[in-house]
Scaffold this motif. Structure first.
Motif, PDB file in Angstrom:
ATOM      1  N   LYS A 171       0.828  -1.212   0.000  1.00 16.67           N
ATOM      2  CA  LYS A 171       0.000   0.000   0.000  1.00 16.67           C
ATOM      3  C   LYS A 171       0.857   1.255   0.000  1.00 16.67           C
ATOM      4  O   LYS A 171       0.579   2.215  -0.733  1.00 16.67           O
ATOM      5  CB  LYS A 171      -0.924  -0.006   1.212  1.00 16.67           C
ATOM      6  CG  LYS A 171      -1.871   1.189   1.263  1.00 16.67           C
ATOM      7  CD  LYS A 171      -2.821   1.105   2.459  1.00 16.67           C
ATOM      8  CE  LYS A 171      -3.744   2.324   2.480  1.00 16.67           C
ATOM      9  NZ  LYS A 171      -4.682   2.270   3.640  1.00 16.67           N
ATOM     10  N   ALA A 172       1.929   1.261   0.804  1.00 13.82           N
ATOM     11  CA  ALA A 172       2.809   2.436   0.863  1.00 13.82           C
ATOM     12  C   ALA A 172       3.507   2.670  -0.470  1.00 13.82           C
ATOM     13  O   ALA A 172       3.609   3.813  -0.944  1.00 13.82           O
ATOM     14  CB  ALA A 172       3.829   2.250   1.978  1.00 13.82           C
ATOM     15  N   ASN A 212       3.428   9.068  -9.885  1.00 16.45           N
ATOM     16  CA  ASN A 212       4.597   9.950  -9.995  1.00 16.45           C
ATOM     17  C   ASN A 212       5.121   9.989 -11.429  1.00 16.45           C
ATOM     18  O   ASN A 212       5.361   8.943 -12.040  1.00 16.45           O
ATOM     19  CB  ASN A 212       5.711   9.478  -9.065  1.00 16.45           C
ATOM     20  CG  ASN A 212       5.369   9.661  -7.606  1.00 16.45           C
ATOM     21  OD1 ASN A 212       4.226   9.965  -7.257  1.00 16.45           O
ATOM     22  ND2 ASN A 212       6.349   9.477  -6.732  1.00 16.45           N
ATOM     23  N   HIS A 266      -5.672   8.785  -9.093  1.00 12.80           N
ATOM     24  CA  HIS A 266      -6.226   8.026  -7.956  1.00 12.80           C
ATOM     25  C   HIS A 266      -6.375   6.551  -8.330  1.00 12.80           C
ATOM     26  O   HIS A 266      -5.993   5.659  -7.554  1.00 12.80           O
ATOM     27  CB  HIS A 266      -7.575   8.612  -7.549  1.00 12.80           C
ATOM     28  CG  HIS A 266      -8.378   7.740  -6.637  1.00 12.80           C
ATOM     29  ND1 HIS A 266      -8.046   7.536  -5.316  1.00 12.80           N
ATOM     30  CD2 HIS A 266      -9.497   6.985  -6.875  1.00 12.80           C
ATOM     31  CE1 HIS A 266      -8.921   6.706  -4.766  1.00 12.80           C
ATOM     32  NE2 HIS A 266      -9.810   6.362  -5.687  1.00 12.80           N
ATOM     33  N   GLU A 280       1.329   4.223  -3.390  1.00  9.44           N
ATOM     34  CA  GLU A 280       1.041   5.656  -3.329  1.00  9.44           C
ATOM     35  C   GLU A 280       1.896   6.454  -4.305  1.00  9.44           C
ATOM     36  O   GLU A 280       1.577   7.592  -4.631  1.00  9.44           O
ATOM     37  CB  GLU A 280       1.243   6.170  -1.903  1.00  9.44           C
ATOM     38  CG  GLU A 280       0.170   5.726  -0.925  1.00  9.44           C
ATOM     39  CD  GLU A 280      -1.205   6.220  -1.339  1.00  9.44           C
ATOM     40  OE1 GLU A 280      -1.351   7.424  -1.625  1.00  9.44           O
ATOM     41  OE2 GLU A 280      -2.137   5.391  -1.405  1.00  9.44           O
ATOM     42  N   HIS A 281       2.979   5.861  -4.786  1.00 12.63           N
ATOM     43  CA  HIS A 281       3.872   6.553  -5.728  1.00 12.63           C
ATOM     44  C   HIS A 281       3.513   6.267  -7.185  1.00 12.63           C
ATOM     45  O   HIS A 281       4.233   6.694  -8.099  1.00 12.63           O
ATOM     46  CB  HIS A 281       5.319   6.120  -5.489  1.00 12.63           C
ATOM     47  CG  HIS A 281       5.814   6.369  -4.091  1.00 12.63           C
ATOM     48  ND1 HIS A 281       6.075   7.626  -3.609  1.00 12.63           N
ATOM     49  CD2 HIS A 281       6.080   5.503  -3.075  1.00 12.63           C
ATOM     50  CE1 HIS A 281       6.496   7.546  -2.360  1.00 12.63           C
ATOM     51  NE2 HIS A 281       6.506   6.267  -2.003  1.00 12.63           N
ATOM     52  N   ARG A 292      -3.069   4.580  -8.276  1.00 10.71           N
ATOM     53  CA  ARG A 292      -2.611   4.191  -6.938  1.00 10.71           C
ATOM     54  C   ARG A 292      -3.406   2.994  -6.408  1.00 10.71           C
ATOM     55  O   ARG A 292      -2.834   2.035  -5.874  1.00 10.71           O
ATOM     56  CB  ARG A 292      -2.712   5.389  -5.995  1.00 10.71           C
ATOM     57  CG  ARG A 292      -1.745   6.515  -6.323  1.00 10.71           C
ATOM     58  CD  ARG A 292      -1.745   7.589  -5.260  1.00 10.71           C
ATOM     59  NE  ARG A 292      -2.974   8.402  -5.296  1.00 10.71           N
ATOM     60  CZ  ARG A 292      -3.106   9.520  -5.986  1.00 10.71           C
ATOM     61  NH1 ARG A 292      -2.100   9.969  -6.730  1.00 10.71           N
ATOM     62  NH2 ARG A 292      -4.240  10.200  -5.951  1.00 10.71           N
TER      63      ARG A 292
END
Length: 283
Positions: free
Chosen positions: A243-244, A251, A268, A247-248, A271
């Motif tokens: 999950k962490a 980019n 969105h 989030e990128h 991610r």
């Protein structure tokens, strides 16, 4: 609507097809499975003077093992790719992405090479080809050349092939034993992807040793989510770490805004879908 008038030829060899393309110049179009070109012709969004049918060239069909890579002929249908044991064993990401392409009727007619050469940013096979560092082999009047996926896709519906070149085959490096999954979001069944994520990871004792992630419809061409890849490597394969890293996903991307979604929503989705794809791949 009825297409405009055009000449039709069906060459029997790659060399003959290339000569026909060179003779036609910008007024020639190649037809493979026809799932992309025929609707465009019917709507008169294209009006070629000559259509070159490559469906009768035996060299362009089939899948073979070539040492450290598998080779997929440009005229190999999606249905054949789905069911080929070499693809399932060594290129699982392509198999799972092909499973999501349109519907069974289209998969029986549409071709792997046709989808790649059409270069639709919403197409589901471009991102897997990029993530896997596939190499496109194209033939022209000066012979054949190999183009890596990172250089093949140039812009919307545009590749680095010139008008007199033909995609012959796609060489896919083997990723035997890698986990893979393709996740996409679309409004209705069989429609184009609003966003898609091609995820592939190699684990070692519960730790992510390598990761490759390609994004569909997050720019004019498929893009690698390298920030996610870097965030994953060396981490334990846990839901929290996935999950962490996800989030990128947006980019460095430039998603378009259109009637289906705006750019912010696509970011969105990237991610969310990256997290889902990684979780499904790792299990």
């Amino acid at each position: 609507m009825i297409p405009t008038q055009f000449d039709y030829v069906a060459p029997a060899t790659v060399d003959d097809a290339v000569r026909e393309l060179a003779d036609a110049g910008d007024d020639g179009k190649v037809i493979a499975g026809g799932q992309s070109l025929l609707p465009v012709l019917r709507m008169r969004l294209a009006a070629p003077a000559k259509v070159i049918d490559i469906g009768r060239i035996p060299e362009l069909r089939g899948i073979r093992d070539d040492g450290d890579a598998i080779v997929i002929g440009a005229m190999t249908t999606h249905y054949e790719v789905q069911r080929d044991p070499l693809v399932r064993e060594h290129a699982l990401l392509i198999a799972t992405a092909t499973d999501t392409v349109a519907d069974p009727q289209v998969r029986h007619r549409g071709t792997f090479g046709g989808s790649i050469a059409h270069a639709d940013p919403a197409g589901d096979l471009l991102a897997p080809a990029l993530a896997m560092d596939a190499v496109m082999v194209v033939a022209g009047m000066d012979g054949r050349r190999s183009v890596p996926a990172s250089e093949f896709f140039v812009d919307y519906f545009t590749t680095s092939m010139n008008p007199a070149e033909l995609l012959v085959e796609v060489r896919v490096p083997k990723y035997t034993g890698w986990h893979a999954h393709y996740e996409k979001f679309h409004r209705v069944a069989q429609s184009w992807s609003m966003v898609g994520v091609a995820a592939m990871v190699r684990t070692d004792g519960g730790t992510i040793a390598e990761a490759r992630i390609g994004l569909t419809n997050m720019a004019a061409v498929p893009v690698r989510a390298r920030a996610v890849e870097q965030a994953l490597v060396g981490q334990a394969a846990t839901a929290e770490n996935i999950k962490a890293a996800a989030e990128h996903a947006a980019n460095g991307t430039s998603p378009a805004s259109d009637g289906n979604a705006d750019g912010e929503y696509r970011s969105h989705l990237a991610r969310v879908l990256t997290g889902r794809a990684l979780s499904a791949a790792i299990g």
